[in-house]
Structures are given as C-alpha cells and as structure tokens.
Design an enzyme around this catalytic site. Structure first.
Site, PDB file in Angstrom:
ATOM      1  N   GLY A 175      -0.900   0.621  -5.066  1.00 26.48           N
ATOM      2  CA  GLY A 175      -2.040   0.229  -4.602  1.00 26.48           C
ATOM      3  C   GLY A 175      -3.393   1.072  -5.481  1.00 26.48           C
ATOM      4  O   GLY A 175      -3.000   1.993  -5.707  1.00 26.48           O
ATOM      5  N   CYS A 210       0.781  -1.070   0.198  1.00 28.45           N
ATOM      6  CA  CYS A 210       0.192  -0.125  -0.212  1.00 28.45           C
ATOM      7  C   CYS A 210       0.596   1.168   0.085  1.00 28.45           C
ATOM      8  O   CYS A 210       2.020   1.329   0.637  1.00 28.45           O
ATOM      9  CB  CYS A 210      -0.738  -0.249   1.236  1.00 28.45           C
ATOM     10  SG  CYS A 210      -1.445  -1.696   1.561  1.00 28.45           S
ATOM     11  N   ASN A 255       0.531   0.371   5.457  1.00 30.22           N
ATOM     12  CA  ASN A 255       1.006  -0.144   4.360  1.00 30.22           C
ATOM     13  C   ASN A 255       1.672  -1.436   5.232  1.00 30.22           C
ATOM     14  O   ASN A 255       2.988  -1.035   6.436  1.00 30.22           O
ATOM     15  CB  ASN A 255       1.771   0.498   3.731  1.00 30.22           C
ATOM     16  CG  ASN A 255       3.274  -0.451   2.769  1.00 30.22           C
ATOM     17  OD1 ASN A 255       3.989   0.129   2.484  1.00 30.22           O
ATOM     18  ND2 ASN A 255       2.973  -1.939   2.771  1.00 30.22           N
ATOM     19  N   GLY A 256       1.889  -2.756   5.228  1.00 28.18           N
ATOM     20  CA  GLY A 256       2.671  -3.996   6.138  1.00 28.18           C
ATOM     21  C   GLY A 256       1.101  -5.114   6.605  1.00 28.18           C
ATOM     22  O   GLY A 256       0.173  -4.803   5.960  1.00 28.18           O
ATOM     23  N   TYR A 280      11.986  -4.499  -7.362  1.00 25.58           N
ATOM     24  CA  TYR A 280      10.378  -4.667  -7.791  1.00 25.58           C
ATOM     25  C   TYR A 280       9.236  -3.120  -8.249  1.00 25.58           C
ATOM     26  O   TYR A 280       9.097  -2.865  -8.290  1.00 25.58           O
ATOM     27  CB  TYR A 280       9.148  -5.760  -8.295  1.00 25.58           C
ATOM     28  CG  TYR A 280       8.189  -5.322  -8.657  1.00 25.58           C
ATOM     29  CD1 TYR A 280       8.146  -5.487  -9.831  1.00 25.58           C
ATOM     30  CD2 TYR A 280       6.942  -5.341  -7.805  1.00 25.58           C
ATOM     31  CE1 TYR A 280       6.563  -5.667 -10.986  1.00 25.58           C
ATOM     32  CE2 TYR A 280       5.846  -5.395  -8.348  1.00 25.58           C
ATOM     33  CZ  TYR A 280       5.634  -4.989  -9.841  1.00 25.58           C
ATOM     34  OH  TYR A 280       3.947  -4.946 -10.731  1.00 25.58           O
TER      35      TYR A 280
HETATM   36  P1  5GP Z   1       4.986 -13.963 -12.911  1.00 25.18           P
HETATM   37  O1  5GP Z   1       4.546 -14.226 -14.549  1.00 25.18           O
HETATM   38  O2  5GP Z   1       6.554 -14.682 -13.137  1.00 25.18           O
HETATM   39  O3  5GP Z   1       3.666 -14.475 -11.744  1.00 25.18           O
HETATM   40  O4  5GP Z   1       4.516 -12.528 -12.460  1.00 25.18           O
HETATM   41  C1  5GP Z   1       6.546 -12.149 -12.630  1.00 25.18           C
HETATM   42  C2  5GP Z   1       6.455 -10.528 -13.259  1.00 25.18           C
HETATM   43  O5  5GP Z   1       5.304 -10.089 -12.049  1.00 25.18           O
HETATM   44  C3  5GP Z   1       7.136  -9.470 -13.207  1.00 25.18           C
HETATM   45  O6  5GP Z   1       7.361  -8.982 -14.922  1.00 25.18           O
HETATM   46  C4  5GP Z   1       6.994  -9.129 -12.466  1.00 25.18           C
HETATM   47  O7  5GP Z   1       7.375  -7.209 -13.135  1.00 25.18           O
HETATM   48  C5  5GP Z   1       5.352  -8.794 -11.904  1.00 25.18           C
HETATM   49  N1  5GP Z   1       5.658  -8.922 -10.912  1.00 25.18           N
HETATM   50  C6  5GP Z   1       6.445  -9.202  -9.407  1.00 25.18           C
HETATM   51  N2  5GP Z   1       5.967  -9.041  -8.180  1.00 25.18           N
HETATM   52  C7  5GP Z   1       4.986  -8.142  -8.412  1.00 25.18           C
HETATM   53  C8  5GP Z   1       3.706  -7.998  -7.354  1.00 25.18           C
HETATM   54  O8  5GP Z   1       4.233  -8.170  -6.014  1.00 25.18           O
HETATM   55  N3  5GP Z   1       2.669  -7.368  -7.909  1.00 25.18           N
HETATM   56  C9  5GP Z   1       2.065  -7.440  -9.315  1.00 25.18           C
HETATM   57  N4  5GP Z   1       1.638  -6.782  -9.641  1.00 25.18           N
HETATM   58  N5  5GP Z   1       3.584  -7.703 -10.216  1.00 25.18           N
HETATM   59  C10 5GP Z   1       4.551  -8.280  -9.751  1.00 25.18           C
HETATM   60 MG    MG Z   2       7.268  -6.863 -14.621  1.00 17.05          MG
END
Ligand code: 5GP
Ligand code: MG
Length: 481
Positions: free
Chosen positions: A46, A20, A123-124, A264
């Site tokens: 979020g 968040c 957040n957490g 990320y």
């Molecule tokens: P996968 O298709 O392997 O499940 O997802 C990997 C992709 O999702 C990567 O491109 C990464 O940037 C993105 N990603 C990694 N962690 C998260 C997350 O917690 N939330 C979201 N929305 N995307 C994520």
């Molecule tokens: Mg991605």
C-alpha cells in the site's frame, strides 16, 4: 478499506482500495522503531497512506498521512516525535486507487470508548459493511469516513463496551462478513485478528526485544526476528510480553486463502500459511512450461512481477533466461490510474526493451497476470519494435474473469481482457504469436493447498462468502448432486 454500497456501480476511478499492510508491536523496545521498519518493508502492500498509533501516557496517539511511509514519517516535514517512548502500537499502509484519497480514510482508526482507547489497522474488505452501517445509523451512530474499517471498529467497540473484550470481539466477529486481517489495540493491549476464512495473510514473529504481528513474514526477517506462526483463520490472539494467548478460534465453514497473494501481491521472500511465495512462483513457472511448451531462444520476465515465474519457466524448459526489459524505477504505478489513456501513457514511461537481447530472437515473455491487458499489449509492441522475431506470452496465473470482493481492486467485469474472450481472441488483442495461461489445477497444485482451501473467486466467479448477485462457491457443489 473503502467500501462502496454493494451492488453500486464500481466505476473506474472510484474503486475501493483493500490491499493494505497491517503491523503491531509489543515488547520492551521502542515500538515506533519496529513499526516504522516493518511498514517500510511492507510498502509494496500500500502506497497511498501510512499511519502509526501507539499507547503512551494513558492514551493512544496517532500520526498518519498521505504518501509513502518514508514521506509520512519524515522528520524534515512533520514532527512525530510524540510517538517516541512507547512499548506497544499498531501501524498501517493503505493501497492506492484513484479517488477517495483522503486522509480520513487512512489507518489506523482510533475511538475513545468507555473501556478506553481502541485502535485498529485492517487489511481486507467487510462485505456487509453497508448493511451494518445502516443498522447502526438507525440506532443513532454517526460515521466520519467511507471506510469499512470504521464500521469494523464501531462494531468491535460497541460489543467490547457491552460484553468485555473476549465476548465483545466474538459477538462482533459473528456479524462481520468478508475478509479481515487486523491488528487491534485496546489501550496497551495488542490483539491480532484473522477472519474465519483466512483470506488475507497475518503472521506473528518473535523479535530480539518483543513480538511483531505483520501482514507478511519479510517484516519479521528485516527486524532480525523469527517467524513463529500464522494467525489461524478465525483466531483472535493477544500478544503479551510473556507470549501469545489465543482468546478463541471462531469455527470456520471453510478456509479461503487468496491465491493472488501468491501470484502477485506478496513479496517473494514471505512465507504465507507455511508456503513460501518465491517457491510457489517458481513452481507456477515450471507448470507453465509443462502446460504450454514452445520452441524459443530465450525466456524474459516482465519486471518485476514476472521474474520468479520466468525463472521457473526457464529452469523447467531449459531455455535460457535473460533480461530483455528494463523498468524505470521511478515510474508511477499504472495499475491505479483512473483512465485507460493515462494508464497506457504511463506504461510507456515504465518499460523499455534491451535490443541486443531480443533482436531476431524467439522470445518467451512471462508475467504473473493479465488484468486489463494494457501492460501486455504495450510490451509485445515494444519487443516487436526492438526486433523480436516471435513473442510467446506465458502467464503465471489463470485468466482473471471476475471481480474480487475480498481485497483486490478488480471490480468491474468489463475491465478484464479475459472476460467473455477465448484465449485466441486475447492473443490477437495483445498481438502475441502464442499465449498460454497456467491452468486452475496447475495453480492449485503449485500453491499446494487443496482447492477448497483457496479463494479462486476472480478466476471462477464463485465466491466463498455470499455476495448479492454473485454465485456462492458452496452452491456449485450442491448443483453437482
Ligand atoms: P494490466 O495492464 O493487464 O491491467 O495489468 C497487469 C499488470 O499489472 C501485471 O504486470 C501485474 O503484475 C500487475 N497487477 C496485477 N494486479 C495488480 C494489482 O492489484 N495492483 C497493481 N498495482 N498491479 C497489479
Ligand atoms: Mg507487473
């Protein structure tokens, strides 16, 4: 945010959402304006719900709803002008997962108590929320939501009423376990709170007309402010018009900054705990190039999350960087969709290859992380169809193999393509010619903090806080003796 009972089955589609953004403003200007701008800047943290609470005319007023900040706060669809004319307030955006998309779980949460109004943006994830909730219920408390933020608010409210603000927050923090970076409003007083491990980021900046507390420093930049400092792990600080007043710093056994913020989650233009996210990602890309070199014609990023790491790979290896994939700016977020089928279909809408760039080329394809592997499998496939000769996948984080209990919606082990598989097996599964992940040591070096100051739970399965049924990080150190 949402919390399921520990040990319960975190099935797909019912995952709690913990990432968040939190913000808080106090100053001489219009609180609503600064809160809105900062929430819009932190929208990446979020997208499910947004809300703002301000103190005005002797009470705390809230407007919150489902959707993006620009949807919830759109004068065409809702009247939130009653928030105008306040000098202090807090705001929240919530990360979306399937299920539990209810407005009751949207932040900020507010209660009215004998000391007045108390509002919180959190957040957490409180890891012992269910236990605390049970014990409060036994004493007659009732709860309106499934959110652990409500538990946090009830704990703080109870103790502040009994022991006053400083001792009350201290007592509550002694019981609250897990990850919390929060902004707290007690009537017209604004506080910033960070758990003793410092899992999630929280910074304070000076604006031309006041102070801003925010999850990330990019919000301070956008408001023309200056980043003053991070809230320290375990610190509770009151933001007054005349400056910052630390109420206390609760001693922590260890610091555990979340490495995934750097990999990320955070925006590259943010500085977290003194370390710029963009620079960290460039460094991750450079290390990746050194650890997993390959003969190739070009480096292409997976937009947008792999951009900085791909740039770092290109700078270190000397292999030219180019755009080989175009992302549909309006596509829905695939990561959060409830079924594998939906996620796979949505990935197709999201990305397409630029044929002239990749045809007959040996391509290094760089992304920040692989979780389930859907995205990568699909991208390798479309690059092949666009005529790429070789595809060498390089990942700017180590293998994710274990659930996160402190804020990322990665809960069940069977979701992770890397869990129980060798790199060679993963390579086959995604259809690449070669595959390389940055090592844990490489990641730690790129971030630049000692390994003991980072939470690496999702990479190692060892956690800095005791989680029933999981290994505790301190345990392994003892085992070494
Ligand atoms: P996968 O298709 O392997 O499940 O997802 C990997 C992709 O999702 C990567 O491109 C990464 O940037 C993105 N990603 C990694 N962690 C998260 C997350 O917690 N939330 C979201 N929305 N995307 C994520
Ligand atoms: Mg991605």
């Amino acid at each position: 945010m949402d919390s399921l009972p520990l040990g319960s089955d975190h099935t797909d589609g019912q995952k709690p959402s913990e990432y968040c953004a939190v913000v808080g403003y106090k100053g001489g200007g219009e609180a609503l304006d600064s809160l809105l701008t900062s929430l819009k800047t932190l929208q990446h943290r979020g997208q499910e719900s947004a809300g703002i609470a301000v103190f005005k005319s002797g009470s705390v007023q809230v407007h919150k709803g489902m959707g993006l900040v620009s949807e919830v706060f759109n004068p065409k669809y809702s009247d939130f002008s009653f928030l105008d004319g306040s000098r202090v307030g807090i705001g929240h955006t919530r990360y979306s997962t399937a299920g539990r998309k209810t407005v009751e779980n949207a932040g900020p949460f507010v209660v009215s108590s004998s000391v007045g109004y108390i509002a919180i943006s959190h957040n957490g994830e409180i890891t012992n929320a269910e236990q605390l909730k049970e014990s409060m219920k036994r004493r007659g408390a009732t709860f309106q939501t499934t959110s652990d933020t409500e538990v946090m608010l009830m704990e703080i409210s109870r103790d502040v009423n009994e022991f006053g603000i400083v001792n009350g927050i201290k007592q509550a923090m002694n019981r609250l376990k897990g990850a919390y970076s929060a902004t707290l409003l007690i009537n017209d007083r604004l506080f910033a709170i960070r758990d003793p491990h410092g899992f999630r980021p929280l910074v304070i900046g000076r604006l031309p007309d006041g102070y801003l507390v925010a999850s990330e420093s990019c919000a301070i930049d956008v408001l023309g402010g200056e980043l003053l400092r991070d809230v320290m792990p375990g610190e509770v600080v009151e933001i007054r018009e005349d400056g910052l007043h630390t109420l206390f710093v609760q001693a922590s056994k260890s610091i555990s900054h979340c490495m995934f913020e750097y990999v990320y989650f955070a925006r590259p233009d943010s500085i977290i705990d003194g370390r710029e996210v963009f620079d960290t990602r460039i460094e991750l890309g450079r290390r990746l190039a050194r650890e997993h070199p390959v003969d190739a014609d070009l480096v292409i990023p997976v937009p947008d999350s792999g951009r900085s790491q791909a740039l770092g790979y290109s700078m270190e290896s000397g292999i030219p960087y180019n755009e080989g994939l175009i992302k549909n700016r309006f596509s829905e977020r695939t990561f959060i969709m409830p079924t594998q089928e939906q996620r796979r279909n949505a990935v197709k809408v999201k990305l397409n290859a630029i044929k002239s760039t990749v045809k007959d080329k040996r391509v290094v394809l760089v992304d920040d992380s692989i979780v389930r592997g859907n995205t990568m499998k699909h991208i390798v496939d479309i690059l092949r169809r666009a005529g790429a000769r070789e595809i060498h996948v390089r990942i700017g984080s180590p293998e994710i193999i274990a659930p996160c209990y402190f804020g990322v919606d990665m809960k069940t082990k069977d979701q992770f393509i890397a869990a129980g598989r060798t790199t060679e097996e993963i390579r086959k599964e995604i259809g690449a010619d070669s595959l390389g992940y940055v090592s844990i040591e490489g990641l730690v070096d790129a971030i630049g903090f000692p390994a003991e100051s980072l939470c690496l739970g999702c990479l190692t399965g060892k956690y800095p806080v005791t989680i029933p049924g999981e290994r505790h990080a301190a345990q392994s150190e003892l085992e070494n003796f």
